[in-house]
Write a protein that holds these residues in place. Structure first.
Motif, PDB file in Angstrom:
ATOM      1  N   THR A 197      15.597  78.170  45.937  1.00  0.00           N
ATOM      2  CA  THR A 197      16.281  77.155  46.736  1.00  0.00           C
ATOM      3  C   THR A 197      16.167  77.577  48.187  1.00  0.00           C
ATOM      4  N   ARG A 198      15.656  76.654  49.006  1.00  0.00           N
ATOM      5  CA  ARG A 198      15.503  76.898  50.436  1.00  0.00           C
ATOM      6  C   ARG A 198      15.984  75.662  51.198  1.00  0.00           C
ATOM      7  N   THR A 199      16.143  75.824  52.504  1.00  0.00           N
ATOM      8  CA  THR A 199      16.576  74.724  53.358  1.00  0.00           C
ATOM      9  C   THR A 199      15.355  74.076  54.008  1.00  0.00           C
ATOM     10  N   SER A 221      19.114  71.239  51.052  1.00  0.00           N
ATOM     11  CA  SER A 221      18.567  72.232  50.131  1.00  0.00           C
ATOM     12  C   SER A 221      17.539  71.580  49.207  1.00  0.00           C
ATOM     13  N   VAL A 222      16.522  72.364  48.873  1.00  0.00           N
ATOM     14  CA  VAL A 222      15.505  71.936  47.906  1.00  0.00           C
ATOM     15  C   VAL A 222      15.317  73.076  46.917  1.00  0.00           C
ATOM     16  N   LYS A 223      15.437  72.756  45.645  1.00  0.00           N
ATOM     17  CA  LYS A 223      15.174  73.720  44.570  1.00  0.00           C
ATOM     18  C   LYS A 223      13.852  73.304  43.935  1.00  0.00           C
ATOM     19  N   TYR A 224      12.907  74.233  43.910  1.00  0.00           N
ATOM     20  CA  TYR A 224      11.565  73.902  43.436  1.00  0.00           C
ATOM     21  C   TYR A 224      10.886  75.153  42.879  1.00  0.00           C
ATOM     22  N   THR A 232      14.856  69.493  42.736  1.00  0.00           N
ATOM     23  CA  THR A 232      16.214  69.094  43.101  1.00  0.00           C
ATOM     24  C   THR A 232      16.320  69.067  44.609  1.00  0.00           C
TER      25      THR A 232
END
Length: 121
Positions: free
Chosen positions: A87-89, A74-77, A7
């Motif tokens: 989730t991190r930036t 944001s990236v959810k992986y 995401t």
């Protein structure tokens, strides 16, 4: 069953063909002494995610590139070290969309091998 979808900016993007997480140490300073021993000042551990996709439709490619248009997002992986979804930036590196081609058996134009790196802020 767990949801392992990638995401980006709140958008569940098409699953990538290739997904590689690199765990990087960030040093403020690293030097070697007269004995060759390394002395380092590690200030952070960050992630870089290299992703690429099989052929994408014109609209799939637009959704994907729109998701990384902001300066930071944001990236959810699925993170291998954390052992689960996080989730991190991140920010994005160069975005490559090397070939627009007509694939007759798929019925239209497709971008092949779209790829980029996501770098943790």
């Amino acid at each position: 069953m767990a949801d392992y979808n990638l995401t980006i900016s709140g958008t569940a993007v098409k699953p990538p063909q290739s997904f590689q997480v690199v765990i990087q140490d960030i040093d403020a300073k690293a030097t070697r002494d007269a004995h060759g021993n390394l002395h380092r000042d590690r200030i952070a551990t960050k992630r870089k995610i290299s992703v690429s996709w099989a052929p994408l439709t014109l609209s799939e490619c637009k959704v994907l590139l729109d998701s990384v248009k902001d300066e930071f997002f944001s990236v959810k992986y699925l993170d291998p070290w954390d052992g689960g979804m996080v989730t991190r930036t991140f920010y994005v590196g160069d975005r490559t969309a090397p070939a627009l081609t007509f694939i007759d058996n798929m019925g239209g134009y497709y971008w092949k091998n779209v790829s980029f790196d996501l770098v943790e802020q």
